[in-house]
Design a protein around this motif. Structure first.
Motif, PDB file in Angstrom:
ATOM      1  N   ALA A   1      -4.281   4.566   5.744  1.00 44.83           N
ATOM      2  CA  ALA A   1      -5.541   4.461   4.994  1.00 44.83           C
ATOM      3  C   ALA A   1      -5.897   2.990   4.777  1.00 44.83           C
ATOM      4  O   ALA A   1      -7.070   2.593   4.904  1.00 44.83           O
ATOM      5  N   CYS A   2      -4.887   2.199   4.464  1.00 43.71           N
ATOM      6  CA  CYS A   2      -5.118   0.764   4.263  1.00 43.71           C
ATOM      7  C   CYS A   2      -5.505   0.098   5.585  1.00 43.71           C
ATOM      8  O   CYS A   2      -6.432  -0.720   5.632  1.00 43.71           O
ATOM      9  N   VAL A   3      -4.825   0.481   6.659  1.00 40.96           N
ATOM     10  CA  VAL A   3      -5.161  -0.035   7.999  1.00 40.96           C
ATOM     11  C   VAL A   3      -6.627   0.251   8.301  1.00 40.96           C
ATOM     12  O   VAL A   3      -7.379  -0.632   8.746  1.00 40.96           O
TER      13      VAL A   3
ATOM     14  N   SER B   1       0.855  -1.182   0.000  1.00 38.99           N
ATOM     15  CA  SER B   1       0.000   0.000   0.000  1.00 38.99           C
ATOM     16  C   SER B   1       0.897   1.240   0.000  1.00 38.99           C
ATOM     17  O   SER B   1       2.127   1.138   0.038  1.00 38.99           O
ATOM     18  N   GLY B   2       0.239   2.422  -0.021  1.00 35.91           N
ATOM     19  CA  GLY B   2       0.969   3.642  -0.337  1.00 35.91           C
ATOM     20  C   GLY B   2       1.644   4.354   0.802  1.00 35.91           C
ATOM     21  O   GLY B   2       1.646   5.578   0.844  1.00 35.91           O
ATOM     22  N   ALA B   3       2.236   3.618   1.748  1.00 35.92           N
ATOM     23  CA  ALA B   3       3.088   4.247   2.765  1.00 35.92           C
ATOM     24  C   ALA B   3       4.509   4.274   2.251  1.00 35.92           C
ATOM     25  O   ALA B   3       4.893   3.472   1.392  1.00 35.92           O
ATOM     26  N   SER B   4       5.288   5.180   2.791  1.00 32.92           N
ATOM     27  CA  SER B   4       6.723   5.146   2.501  1.00 32.92           C
ATOM     28  C   SER B   4       7.268   3.786   2.967  1.00 32.92           C
ATOM     29  O   SER B   4       6.735   3.178   3.894  1.00 32.92           O
ATOM     30  N   GLY B   5       8.317   3.314   2.315  1.00 31.53           N
ATOM     31  CA  GLY B   5       8.906   2.044   2.775  1.00 31.53           C
ATOM     32  C   GLY B   5       8.958   0.979   1.696  1.00 31.53           C
ATOM     33  O   GLY B   5       8.932  -0.216   2.013  1.00 31.53           O
TER      34      GLY B   5
HETATM   35  C1  LIG Z   1       5.357   9.992  -1.222  1.00 32.63           C
HETATM   36  C2  LIG Z   1       4.252   9.576  -0.302  1.00 32.63           C
HETATM   37  C3  LIG Z   1       4.562   9.008   0.930  1.00 32.63           C
HETATM   38  C4  LIG Z   1       3.552   8.615   1.792  1.00 32.63           C
HETATM   39  N1  LIG Z   1       3.910   8.042   2.987  1.00 32.63           N
HETATM   40  C5  LIG Z   1       2.948   7.574   3.808  1.00 32.63           C
HETATM   41  C6  LIG Z   1       3.313   6.877   4.997  1.00 32.63           C
HETATM   42  O1  LIG Z   1       4.497   6.687   5.306  1.00 32.63           O
HETATM   43  N2  LIG Z   1       2.320   6.376   5.773  1.00 32.63           N
HETATM   44  C7  LIG Z   1       0.989   6.519   5.429  1.00 32.63           C
HETATM   45  O2  LIG Z   1       0.141   6.014   6.165  1.00 32.63           O
HETATM   46  N3  LIG Z   1       0.620   7.192   4.298  1.00 32.63           N
HETATM   47  C8  LIG Z   1       1.554   7.711   3.482  1.00 32.63           C
HETATM   48  N4  LIG Z   1       1.204   8.365   2.320  1.00 32.63           N
HETATM   49  C9  LIG Z   1      -0.224   8.602   2.061  1.00 32.63           C
HETATM   50  C10 LIG Z   1      -0.908   7.406   1.396  1.00 32.63           C
HETATM   51  O3  LIG Z   1      -0.291   7.105   0.160  1.00 32.63           O
HETATM   52  C11 LIG Z   1      -2.398   7.746   1.171  1.00 32.63           C
HETATM   53  O4  LIG Z   1      -3.073   7.783   2.420  1.00 32.63           O
HETATM   54  C12 LIG Z   1      -3.090   6.776   0.250  1.00 32.63           C
HETATM   55  O5  LIG Z   1      -4.462   7.100   0.211  1.00 32.63           O
HETATM   56  C13 LIG Z   1      -2.939   5.323   0.685  1.00 32.63           C
HETATM   57  O6  LIG Z   1      -3.672   4.525  -0.211  1.00 32.63           O
HETATM   58  P1  LIG Z   1      -3.589   2.932  -0.180  1.00 32.63           P
HETATM   59  O7  LIG Z   1      -3.697   2.490   1.224  1.00 32.63           O
HETATM   60  O8  LIG Z   1      -4.737   2.502  -1.031  1.00 32.63           O
HETATM   61  O9  LIG Z   1      -2.305   2.527  -0.819  1.00 32.63           O
HETATM   62  C14 LIG Z   1       2.197   8.780   1.432  1.00 32.63           C
HETATM   63  C15 LIG Z   1       1.885   9.347   0.196  1.00 32.63           C
HETATM   64  C16 LIG Z   1       2.904   9.723  -0.655  1.00 32.63           C
HETATM   65  C17 LIG Z   1       2.535  10.316  -2.000  1.00 32.63           C
END
Ligand SMILES: Cc1cc2nc3c(=O)[nH]c(=O)nc-3n(C[C@H](O)[C@H](O)[C@H](O)COP(=O)(O)O)c2cc1C
Length: 209
Positions: free
Chosen positions: A105-107, A2-6
Motif C-alpha cells: 500500500a505504501c509502495v 509502514s504496515g508490512a510484516s518485518g
Molecule cells: C499483521 C499484519 C501484517 C501485514 N503484513 C503485510 C505485509 O507483509 N506486506 C504488505 O504489503 N502488507 C501487509 N499488511 C497490510 C498492510 O498493513 C495494509 O495494506 C496497510 O494499509 C498498510 O498501510 P501503510 O502503508 O500506511 O502502513 C499487514 C497487515 C497486518 C495487520
C-alpha cells in the motif's frame, strides 16, 4: 515504518543507524503499529515513544529482552498523521529516507504520489529532492500491480531492496537473517555497518572460517 510484516528489520536498521552516529527522524504508520503489536506485543504510543522504542530495540529478533544496548539520543519521532511535521518539507534537512518495512500500500501511495500520511509525503519529498530513497518491500507473491509500482519507484530513482534474506552469510539464528536484510538496506545508502558477513568469493568459506 509502514504496515508490512518485518518490524525486526526496522529495529535492526534503527540500531545500526544510531550506532553509525546518524540521527533518525522516525515515522511509524498507523498500520505499522498493528504489525508492531502483532510481532512484539508493544502498543506503540506517540507520547511515550522513547520508552516503547527502548523496550523494542533492546530485544533480539527472537523477543529476548536486553539483547542490545541502544542510545536513543539521535531519534526524533514524528506522528504519522502530522502533515506539518519537518520531513513534510523539502527544506527540512535530511540525507535520505529508508522505508523499512514497506507495505505494498505504501509502495502504491509513493508511486502515485498520494501523500496520504507523513510517511508517504516524506517519501515523495525525498524523490523530488533527488535524495536517496530505499524501499524494503515485504510481500509475496507479487502481482503485476505491485511490480509496476516498484518499477515506477525505481524509475524515479528509489532503490527497491526486497526484504529477502540470503543464506550464504552463515546464518545460524533468526537475528542473522534479519541483520542481512538490514545490512543490504544500509548498503544501498552507503552507511557503514557490521551486520552481516560479506561474500568474499570462497564457496563454502562462509561456513568454515
Ligand atoms: C499483521 C499484519 C501484517 C501485514 N503484513 C503485510 C505485509 O507483509 N506486506 C504488505 O504489503 N502488507 C501487509 N499488511 C497490510 C498492510 O498493513 C495494509 O495494506 C496497510 O494499509 C498498510 O498501510 P501503510 O502503508 O500506511 O502502513 C499487514 C497487515 C497486518 C495487520
Amino acid at each position: 515504518m509502514s504496515g508490512a510484516s518485518g518490524t525486526p528489520y526496522a529495529a535492526a536498521v534503527l540500531r545500526a543507524l544510531l550506532a553509525a552516529g546518524e540521527s533518525v527522524d522516525l515515522v511509524v504508520s498507523r498500520a505499522s503499529r498493528l504489525t508492531l503489536l502483532d510481532e512484539t506485543g508493544i502498543a506503540f504510543r506517540d507520547a511515550h515513544y522513547r520508552d516503547d522504542l527502548r523496550e523494542w530495540l533492546t530485544r533480539g529478533a527472537d523477543g529476548k529482552p536486553d539483547t542490545f544496548d541502544v542510545d536513543l539520543d539521535g531519534v526524533r519521532h514524528w506522528s504519522a498523521g502530522d502533515l506539518a511535521a519537518g520531513p513534510s518539507s523539502g527544506s527540512y534537512r535530511a540525507k535520505g529516507m529508508l522505508i523499512v518495512p514497506a507495505s505494498t500500500a505504501c509502495v502504491a501511495g509513493v508511486a502515485l504520489g498520494l501523500s496520504k500520511d507523513l510517511l508517504q509525503r516524506a517519501a515523495s519529498v525525498t524523490l523530488k529532492e533527488r535524495r536517496p530513497l530505499v524501499v524494503a518491500v515485504r510481500e509475496t507473491p507479487l502481482d503485476g500491480v505491485v511490480l509496476r509500482h516498484l518499477v515506477a519507484l525505481d524509475d524515479a530513482g528509489a532503490r527497491v531492496v526486497p526484504a529477502s534474506p540470503a543464506f550464504y552469510a552463515g546464518a545460524t539464528h533468526l537475528q542473522d537473517l534479519v541483520d542481512f536484510v538490514a545490512g543490504r538496506v544500509l548498503d544501498a545508502v552507503g552507511v557503514e555497518h557490521r551486520l552481516y558477513r560479506r561474500w568474499r568469493g570462497d564457496l563454502g568459506g562462509a561456513r568454515t572460517d
